[in-house]
Design a protein around this motif. Structure first.
Motif, PDB file in Angstrom:
ATOM      1  N   CYS A   1      -2.636   1.986   1.740  1.00 37.65           N
ATOM      2  CA  CYS A   1      -1.639   1.145   2.408  1.00 37.65           C
ATOM      3  C   CYS A   1      -0.475   1.987   2.907  1.00 37.65           C
ATOM      4  CB  CYS A   1      -1.136   0.064   1.454  1.00 37.65           C
ATOM      5  SG  CYS A   1      -2.317  -1.270   1.120  1.00 37.65           S
TER       6      CYS A   1
ATOM      7  N   PHE B   1      -0.650  -6.913  -6.551  1.00 40.66           N
ATOM      8  CA  PHE B   1      -1.291  -5.897  -7.383  1.00 40.66           C
ATOM      9  C   PHE B   1      -0.742  -5.885  -8.808  1.00 40.66           C
ATOM     10  CE2 PHE B   1      -2.809  -3.954  -3.414  1.00 40.66           C
ATOM     11  CZ  PHE B   1      -4.078  -3.550  -3.796  1.00 40.66           C
TER      12      PHE B   1
ATOM     13  N   VAL C   1       2.310  -7.342  -0.970  1.00 37.98           N
ATOM     14  CA  VAL C   1       1.095  -6.646  -1.408  1.00 37.98           C
ATOM     15  C   VAL C   1       1.260  -6.092  -2.820  1.00 37.98           C
ATOM     16  CG1 VAL C   1      -0.348  -4.616  -0.985  1.00 37.98           C
ATOM     17  CG2 VAL C   1       0.283  -6.106   0.919  1.00 37.98           C
TER      18      VAL C   1
ATOM     19  N   LEU D   1       4.555   2.162  -2.762  1.00 45.01           N
ATOM     20  CA  LEU D   1       3.163   2.398  -2.358  1.00 45.01           C
ATOM     21  C   LEU D   1       2.653   3.762  -2.804  1.00 45.01           C
ATOM     22  CD1 LEU D   1       3.220   0.886   1.257  1.00 45.01           C
ATOM     23  CD2 LEU D   1       2.323  -0.159  -0.830  1.00 45.01           C
TER      24      LEU D   1
ATOM     25  N   ILE E   1       5.926  -7.288   4.022  1.00 42.90           N
ATOM     26  CA  ILE E   1       4.484  -7.232   3.728  1.00 42.90           C
ATOM     27  C   ILE E   1       4.217  -6.318   2.537  1.00 42.90           C
ATOM     28  CG2 ILE E   1       2.248  -6.542   4.652  1.00 42.90           C
ATOM     29  CD1 ILE E   1       3.296  -7.334   7.419  1.00 42.90           C
ATOM     30  N   THR E   2       4.948  -5.201   2.453  1.00 43.25           N
ATOM     31  CA  THR E   2       4.763  -4.268   1.336  1.00 43.25           C
ATOM     32  C   THR E   2       5.104  -4.920  -0.001  1.00 43.25           C
ATOM     33  OG1 THR E   2       5.241  -2.363   2.756  1.00 43.25           O
ATOM     34  CG2 THR E   2       5.500  -2.054   0.380  1.00 43.25           C
TER      35      THR E   2
ATOM     36  N   LEU F   1      -3.184   1.256  -2.901  1.00 49.33           N
ATOM     37  CA  LEU F   1      -1.762   1.425  -2.583  1.00 49.33           C
ATOM     38  C   LEU F   1      -1.529   2.687  -1.756  1.00 49.33           C
ATOM     39  CD1 LEU F   1      -0.107   0.403  -5.993  1.00 49.33           C
ATOM     40  CD2 LEU F   1      -0.126  -0.897  -3.862  1.00 49.33           C
TER      41      LEU F   1
ATOM     42  N   LYS G   1      -6.912   0.278  -7.775  1.00 55.52           N
ATOM     43  CA  LYS G   1      -5.643  -0.278  -7.304  1.00 55.52           C
ATOM     44  C   LYS G   1      -4.728   0.834  -6.787  1.00 55.52           C
ATOM     45  CE  LYS G   1      -5.449  -4.429 -10.211  1.00 55.52           C
ATOM     46  NZ  LYS G   1      -4.676  -5.168 -11.252  1.00 55.52           N
TER      47      LYS G   1
END
Length: 453
Positions: free
Chosen positions: A428, A411, A407, A176, A403-404, A425, A421
């Motif tokens: 997030c 992307f 996601v 992230l 979940i990470t 991140l 984008k």
């Protein structure tokens, strides 16, 4: 020397005649600056000759000494972040003179930060001599050296929960924060076009990350559904078996990446065509230190990080009490940010040079290596040490990782990036950081608060 001169010199070398050899020496003396005899050393890389300074020529101690001092000047005094290096010895001094665990932990963090960044720099220099594929693997490996060293010291001290949380935090930080900063900075510099990267690499790494999530998910589900056939044993046995399988899968991935599909992982240009390492003729691609100097610096930096990591692990509990922060937040957020300093620097630098494939290899490749090698390796090492390190990262942490990965996979599926984008991140990651700030890990809470009650 420019390209035409370089080709001419190489043709002379291939002919091998005495006259051509003398012409080669003459050309080198004319092209090199006065007083820099070490600059005549030529290092062959993939059929090409790269000019190199500060090497280790065969003749004379004077040239070796100049190369040694030049190496120290390049590695130690060329980066402003190295101003934090004295905090490492200061942390050891404070630990010897006082009992302030909070200050020792803080000073150790500051002292490790420039070491982690310089470790990444030395790895990048070594990557010049190995090619882009092995170079990306080296970046990911030594970029994770700080986290692995901290984990081994924590495992030796019986702090298995700190090992789990720090490795998890390193994965989240790379996926992230590091990748987000790379996308964001690269998108700002190249805002008039959409940057592209190799989709095949992203797909394979996303699949490996999902496999790692599977390995972490089943022991947690087994624990929380109370469906173990042998209570207290099945969960640990499943973790050790899954760890061995994950290590085999990672070894197969390395073979696939380095041997079977080597051309698949070469960088691509805007039109999507693959190009090798020789197609980029940027002037800033020459290494600054030699191959053996890079290896020596990697050894020195790794040893110094190991020393500071010992102090870091010993004072993490005291820092948690002094700062009124949970061990989960310190392990998942603070430690990985320091440990990922090398990934931050190199990923952002390559993204700003429009080399997203290398940035992706550093950030996502690092997460893949930790999830498929680092975590299973710590389980196996704990098995050898007699520590019950398992893959049950608890429900909150496992859900966060799952979940990470989903996601980030969304992307990456288009094979393009932009600053938006990257910003998403980063945001997030702020949500994840806030979640762990509000989260109190029950395992570490029981360990730290039970003696007081």
């Amino acid at each position: 020397m420019d390209h035409k001169q370089q080709v001419g010199v190489q043709s002379h070398v291939e002919m091998g005649s005495v006259a051509d050899s003398s012409m080669l020496d003459l050309d080198d003396e004319c092209l090199d600056s006065p007083g820099t005899e070490a600059g005549k050393t030529q290092i062959p890389i993939s059929g090409q000759q790269l000019p190199f300074s500060d090497g280790f020529p065969v003749g004379g101690n004077k040239m070796i000494r100049n190369g040694f001092y030049g190496s120290i000047k390049t590695v130690v005094f060329s980066n402003k972040l190295n101003l934090l290096m004295p905090f490492g010895p200061l942390a050891i001094l404070v630990h010897k003179l006082t009992a302030s665990n909070g200050w020792v932990f803080f000073l150790s963090l500051l002292g490790i930060t420039p070491l982690a960044e310089r470790l990444g720099y030395a790895t990048e220099q070594l990557a010049f001599f190995t090619g882009p594929t092995v170079g990306g693997l080296l970046n990911a490996t030594f970029g994770n050296a700080t986290e692995m060293i901290i984990s081994i010291y924590a495992l030796k001290s019986g702090m298995t929960r700190v090992v789990q949380l720090s490795l998890l935090g390193s994965i989240l930080s790379n996926m992230l924060l590091v990748l987000g900063c790379a996308f964001f900075c690269g998108g700002l510099v190249h805002n008039r076009k959409e940057q592209v990267f190799n989709k095949a690499t992203a797909v394979v790494n996303s699949g490996l990350l999902l496999m790692a999530v599977m390995g972490l998910l089943f022991p947690a589900v087994l624990h929380y559904t109370h469906t173990e056939r042998q209570v207290g044993k099945s969960e640990l046995a499943l973790s050790r078996f899954s760890s061995c399988i994950m290590l085999v899968a990672y070894a197969a991935y390395l073979f696939f990446q380095l041997r079977s599909q080597n051309d698949l992982y070469s960088p691509i240009d805007e039109e999507g065509s693959h190009h090798g390492e020789g197609s980029d003729n940027d002037e800033d691609e020459a290494p600054e230190i030699s191959k053996w100097e890079s290896v020596i610096w990697l050894t020195i930096l790794t040893a110094w990080i190991s020393i500071l990591s010992d102090y870091l692990v010993d004072t993490i509990q005291g820092a948690s009490e002094a700062w009124d922060l949970s061990i989960a937040f310190i392990s998942v957020i603070l430690l990985p940010i320091i440990g990922n300093a090398a990934e931050h620097a190199s990923a952002i630098m390559f993204a700003m040079k429009d080399k997203l494939d290398i940035s992706l290899g550093v950030a996502i490749g690092s997460s893949t290596q930790i999830s498929m090698f680092g975590i299973p390796f710590c389980v196996v090492i704990g098995w050898m040490m007699g520590r019950e390190m398992d893959l049950n990262f608890q429900l909150f942490e496992t859900a966060t990782l799952f979940i990470t990965v989903i996601v980030v996979a969304f992307f990456l599926q288009e094979g393009t990036s932009n600053y938006f984008k990257g910003l998403m991140l980063i945001l997030c990651y702020l949500i994840v950081a806030a979640s762990f700030f509000a989260h109190e890990d029950p395992t570490t809470t029981d360990q730290s608060k039970q003696p007081k009650t």
